[in-house]
Design an enzyme around this catalytic site. Structure first.
Site, PDB file in Angstrom:
ATOM      1  N   CYS A   2      -5.870  -2.436   5.527  1.00 43.41           N
ATOM      2  CA  CYS A   2      -4.367  -1.702   5.448  1.00 43.41           C
ATOM      3  C   CYS A   2      -5.118  -0.525   4.726  1.00 43.41           C
ATOM      4  O   CYS A   2      -4.737  -0.556   3.725  1.00 43.41           O
ATOM      5  CB  CYS A   2      -3.553  -2.892   4.632  1.00 43.41           C
ATOM      6  SG  CYS A   2      -2.598  -2.313   4.714  1.00 43.41           S
ATOM      7  N   GLU A 111      -1.496   0.558  11.407  1.00 42.12           N
ATOM      8  CA  GLU A 111      -2.841   0.398  12.128  1.00 42.12           C
ATOM      9  C   GLU A 111      -2.766   1.103  13.209  1.00 42.12           C
ATOM     10  O   GLU A 111      -2.095   1.693  13.403  1.00 42.12           O
ATOM     11  CB  GLU A 111      -3.023  -1.008  12.061  1.00 42.12           C
ATOM     12  CG  GLU A 111      -4.370  -1.860  12.014  1.00 42.12           C
ATOM     13  CD  GLU A 111      -5.354  -1.166  11.284  1.00 42.12           C
ATOM     14  OE1 GLU A 111      -6.303  -0.088  11.097  1.00 42.12           O
ATOM     15  OE2 GLU A 111      -5.351  -2.056  10.111  1.00 42.12           O
TER      16      GLU A 111
END
Length: 255
Positions: A2, A111
């Site tokens: 992340c 993402e």
């Protein structure tokens, strides 16, 4: 992993969701990047300094974890994520996993789906947000680093786990998500050792997030507006164009 996330809900919503009596100031942020401040929520008596609240408190920390034993931060890699499967054994995170687990409020995360290098396709950014509610809690760790000159800095990392099948179509890792009913157990570092909360560090259910394709504006830290989360149509990938050009083929793939 992340590497970017957002937190855009109001302070009041954060206080209600996380059971806080007050909150450190945190304006809406659409593109939170490593080394920037992030908001964390921890138990008031879990080794997080400066609290006089009975249960939980918020704390702003630098996103980029520094273990207490580091001598020179300039020679140490930036640890923004910690693999949940090994964090309890790793020297960098072992102490924090035992004594300084926190929740990290988020409105969602970004993402990138990265095609094979020889495909000719560009990475595609996705805004991944909760399907229900406005905020989720990532599992996190914090550590106060004391420099040789006596100065201190509070630092943190986001725990990650293997991705569920929905997120796995984009990336093979995702943040650990702690559900509200598990907040107290996760934050109770006095009685719950890492082995007692290992079951919480698992991929979230398929119905927790939705993935929305967005532009590559999020790649630049200087871009901080709400337009980063504007949905965009996916361009056909190089190996898909011939198939999509065939008569009668009207079906498009999300990923």
């Amino acid at each position: 992993m992340c590497g970017r996330f957002a937190l855009t809900v109001t302070p009041e919503e954060i206080m209600e969701t996380f059971g806080l009596h007050e909150i450190d100031g945190f304006p809406p942020r659409f593109n939170i990047a490593p080394t920037q401040p992030i908001l964390t929520v921890g138990a008031a008596d879990a080794g997080i300094p400066g609290s006089n609240l009975p249960d939980r408190r918020s704390l702003l920390v630098r996103w980029g974890f520094l273990p207490g034993w580091v001598k020179d931060p300039a020679d140490f890699p930036l640890l923004i994520n910690a693999r949940s499967e090994t964090a309890a054994e790793k020297a960098s995170f072992r102490g924090a996993m035992r004594h300084r687990r926190v929740l990290i409020p988020a409105s969602g995360f970004y993402e990138w789906h990265r095609p094979a290098k020889d495909s000719g396709a560009k990475p595609q950014a996705y805004w991944i947000r909760p399907l229900k509610g406005k905020v989720v809690a990532f599992g996190g760790l914090v550590e106060t680093f004391a420099a040789a000159d006596g100065s201190e800095i509070d630092t943190g990392a986001i725990l990650t786990t293997s991705a569920n099948s929905r997120i796995g179509a984009i990336h093979n890792r995702m943040p650990v998500v702690i559900q509200p009913e598990d907040f107290s157990r996760w934050l109770d570092c006095k009685t719950n050792e890492p082995r007692h909360v290992a079951d919480l560090m698992r991929p979230s259910g398929e119905d927790v997030f939705e993935a929305i394709p967005v532009s590559d504006k999020v790649n630049k830290v200087a871009n901080t507006g709400a337009d980063l989360q504007t949905p965009m149509a996916l361009a056909p990938q190089p190996d898909e164009r011939k198939t999509q050009d065939k008569p009668g083929n009207t079906q498009l793939s999300l990923f």
